[in-house]
Design a protein around this motif. Structure first.
Motif, mmCIF file in Angstrom:
data_model
loop_
_atom_site.group_PDB
_atom_site.id
_atom_site.type_symbol
_atom_site.label_atom_id
_atom_site.label_comp_id
_atom_site.label_asym_id
_atom_site.label_seq_id
_atom_site.Cartn_x
_atom_site.Cartn_y
_atom_site.Cartn_z
ATOM 1 N N ASP A 104 16.954 -70.852 12.691
ATOM 2 C CA ASP A 104 15.966 -70.807 13.772
ATOM 3 C C ASP A 104 15.301 -72.163 13.954
ATOM 4 N N ALA A 105 14.981 -72.820 12.843
ATOM 5 C CA ALA A 105 14.356 -74.141 12.925
ATOM 6 C C ALA A 105 15.284 -75.131 13.624
ATOM 7 N N HIS A 106 16.562 -75.107 13.239
ATOM 8 C CA HIS A 106 17.528 -76.026 13.843
ATOM 9 C C HIS A 106 17.654 -75.768 15.334
ATOM 10 N N GLU A 107 17.677 -74.506 15.743
ATOM 11 C CA GLU A 107 17.835 -74.182 17.162
ATOM 12 C C GLU A 107 16.607 -74.617 17.962
ATOM 13 N N LEU A 108 15.412 -74.465 17.379
ATOM 14 C CA LEU A 108 14.194 -74.917 18.057
ATOM 15 C C LEU A 108 14.214 -76.432 18.253
ATOM 16 N N TRP A 109 14.559 -77.172 17.194
ATOM 17 C CA TRP A 109 14.607 -78.629 17.312
ATOM 18 C C TRP A 109 15.699 -79.067 18.273
ATOM 19 N N ARG A 110 16.843 -78.416 18.217
ATOM 20 C CA ARG A 110 17.941 -78.783 19.119
ATOM 21 C C ARG A 110 17.527 -78.561 20.572
ATOM 22 N N THR A 111 16.832 -77.458 20.831
ATOM 23 C CA THR A 111 16.396 -77.155 22.188
ATOM 24 C C THR A 111 15.355 -78.156 22.669
ATOM 25 N N LEU A 112 14.439 -78.533 21.783
ATOM 26 C CA LEU A 112 13.377 -79.457 22.172
ATOM 27 C C LEU A 112 13.887 -80.869 22.382
ATOM 28 N N THR A 113 14.780 -81.328 21.515
ATOM 29 C CA THR A 113 15.195 -82.730 21.568
ATOM 30 C C THR A 113 16.561 -82.942 22.194
ATOM 31 N N GLY A 114 17.275 -81.877 22.515
ATOM 32 C CA GLY A 114 18.625 -82.027 23.022
ATOM 33 C C GLY A 114 19.512 -82.607 21.936
ATOM 34 N N ALA A 115 20.331 -83.558 22.293
ATOM 35 C CA ALA A 115 21.194 -84.208 21.299
ATOM 36 C C ALA A 115 20.474 -85.363 20.619
ATOM 37 N N ASN A 116 19.184 -85.545 20.963
ATOM 38 C CA ASN A 116 18.461 -86.721 20.499
ATOM 39 C C ASN A 116 17.875 -86.529 19.104
ATOM 40 N N SER A 117 18.674 -86.017 18.200
ATOM 41 C CA SER A 117 18.274 -85.853 16.806
ATOM 42 C C SER A 117 19.543 -85.763 15.960
ATOM 43 N N VAL A 118 19.405 -86.137 14.691
ATOM 44 C CA VAL A 118 20.540 -86.053 13.767
ATOM 45 C C VAL A 118 20.025 -85.446 12.471
ATOM 46 N N THR A 119 20.626 -84.363 12.022
ATOM 47 C CA THR A 119 20.183 -83.709 10.799
ATOM 48 C C THR A 119 21.376 -83.185 10.004
ATOM 49 N N GLY A 120 21.201 -83.147 8.689
ATOM 50 C CA GLY A 120 22.093 -82.416 7.806
ATOM 51 C C GLY A 120 23.497 -82.941 7.656
ATOM 52 N N THR A 121 23.730 -84.255 7.808
ATOM 53 C CA THR A 121 25.092 -84.757 7.640
ATOM 54 C C THR A 121 25.399 -85.131 6.191
ATOM 55 N N VAL A 122 24.374 -85.328 5.365
ATOM 56 C CA VAL A 122 24.599 -85.679 3.956
ATOM 57 C C VAL A 122 25.025 -84.435 3.189
ATOM 58 N N ARG A 123 26.254 -84.435 2.681
ATOM 59 C CA ARG A 123 26.796 -83.261 1.989
ATOM 60 C C ARG A 123 26.415 -83.254 0.510
ATOM 61 N N ARG A 124 26.343 -84.444 -0.092
ATOM 62 C CA ARG A 124 26.022 -84.533 -1.518
ATOM 63 C C ARG A 124 24.882 -85.528 -1.700
ATOM 64 N N PRO A 125 23.643 -85.046 -1.668
ATOM 65 C CA PRO A 125 22.494 -85.955 -1.789
ATOM 66 C C PRO A 125 22.540 -86.749 -3.088
ATOM 67 N N ARG A 126 22.218 -88.023 -3.009
ATOM 68 C CA ARG A 126 22.179 -88.875 -4.193
ATOM 69 C C ARG A 126 20.888 -88.655 -4.971
ATOM 70 N N GLU A 127 20.974 -88.889 -6.283
ATOM 71 C CA GLU A 127 19.786 -88.813 -7.121
ATOM 72 C C GLU A 127 18.922 -90.054 -6.893
ATOM 73 N N HIS A 128 17.604 -89.856 -6.816
ATOM 74 C CA HIS A 128 16.671 -90.950 -6.627
ATOM 75 C C HIS A 128 15.759 -91.080 -7.846
ATOM 76 N N GLY A 129 15.161 -92.259 -7.983
ATOM 77 C CA GLY A 129 14.271 -92.494 -9.119
ATOM 78 C C GLY A 129 12.971 -91.742 -9.020
ATOM 79 N N LYS A 130 12.593 -91.343 -7.805
ATOM 80 C CA LYS A 130 11.328 -90.634 -7.594
ATOM 81 C C LYS A 130 11.537 -89.560 -6.539
ATOM 82 N N ARG A 131 10.767 -88.490 -6.647
ATOM 83 C CA ARG A 131 10.788 -87.486 -5.590
ATOM 84 C C ARG A 131 10.054 -88.044 -4.370
ATOM 85 N N GLN A 132 10.357 -87.511 -3.219
ATOM 86 C CA GLN A 132 9.716 -88.012 -2.002
ATOM 87 C C GLN A 132 8.407 -87.268 -1.778
#
Length: 303
Positions: A104-132
């Motif tokens: 539902d969240a993805h559909e709301l953002w897609r509707t609001l921004t059209g194609a003007n957004s990019v999400t969820g392409t990273v399949r294997r997130p890298r480990e970082h030294g700190k949490r965000q």
């Protein structure tokens, strides 16, 4: 034309949002705790009370039951439902307050921004030294490419918002062949990190420690190995990053034959997963803007 398209997207998102809140059982239960349907429609005051709890949890308000807070949010809900105004932060609060599903969240953002957004392409997130512990509310990124397609420098300006109390630094993930980072405004360079899978980062220690909901602006430049020839530049994002503006500047004596805005699934490795052709300006520059990006890697590639 652009304003008309944006108005149409807001109106369509408003219709979808009201349909979800009025028909999805878990969302219905969330706002009906605060009030019943008004004339058979979603109760805007009840929705405002849900949003007030989100602002309270974020530290924006001290009392979520304050009549002034409820009145302000009810007006915001009314404008959103009418399709007149739906800022990205307000939509994010709807999604958070009603604990909406990823679909539902993805559909709301897609509707609001059209194609003007990019999400969820990273399949294997890298480990970082700190949490965000922050999110970026605006990002301006400039890459400067010299003769021989060598990367000369990268100039970044961004606004970060604390997601909790005590945020005193920003973790900057950058190319492994960077030789120097200069903080122009908003902080100073801190600890350096290198990870086993090739990720390199540096802390930018902020000028002041942020409480939850507070924001800070930082500006920094990155310099690189001389003679390092490249054919792409990438910018990763973990949590949602808003108002993204990317720019690449080429030496007029050596312009690329072809240029694309591209998306990848890793910070450094692998081929691009999608791309969009771009044209260069008379000054040898090109740009691409996004409403938001999340869990992705974007940038430019060229031949």
């Amino acid at each position: 034309m652009k304003d008309q398209q944006q108005s149409a997207r807001i109106s369509a998102t408003a219709d979808l949002l009201q349909r979800l809140l009025g028909t999805t059982p878990q969302y219905l239960r969330t706002w009906r705790v605060h009030g019943r349907r008004a004339r058979g429609e979603v109760n805007q005051r009840a929705v405002a009370r849900v949003l007030a709890e989100v602002e309270f949890e974020r530290g924006d308000v001290g009392d979520p039951s304050d009549p002034c807070v409820i009145r302000r949010l009810k007006n915001a809900v009314h404008r959103a439902f009418a399709g007149r105004s739906l800022p990205g932060q307000l939509l994010e609060d709807f999604i958070s307050g009603f604990n909406m599903t990823e679909g539902d969240a993805h559909e709301l953002w897609r509707t609001l921004t059209g194609a003007n957004s990019v999400t969820g392409t990273v399949r294997r997130p890298r480990e970082h030294g700190k949490r965000q512990w922050h999110r970026t509310t605006s990002l301006f990124e400039h890459w400067y490419i010299g003769e021989g397609t060598t990367l000369l420098r990268r100039h970044t300006t961004q606004c970060v918002e604390a997601l909790e109390d005590g945020v005193d630094s920003y973790l900057y993930n950058h190319e492994p062949y960077a030789t120097q980072i200069v903080v122009v405004h908003g902080g100073r360079l801190g600890r350096h990190y290198e990870y086993g899978d090739g990720l390199v980062s540096d802390d930018i220690v902020l000028d002041r420690t942020l409480a939850r909901g507070e924001r800070a602006s930082i500006e920094y430049q990155t310099f690189y190995e001389k003679g390092k020839r490249i054919s792409e530049v990438r910018r990763p994002a973990r949590k949602r990053t808003y108002n993204v503006s990317l720019h690449v500047h080429f030496d007029l004596n050596e312009l690329p034959r072809k240029l694309w805005f591209a998306v990848w699934e890793d910070h450094y490795l692998g081929m691009h997963v999608s791309q969009l052709p771009l044209s260069l300006s008379d000054t040898g520059s090109a740009s691409y803007c996004l409403e938001h990006m999340e869990q992705t890697v974007i940038g430019f590639r060229w031949e």
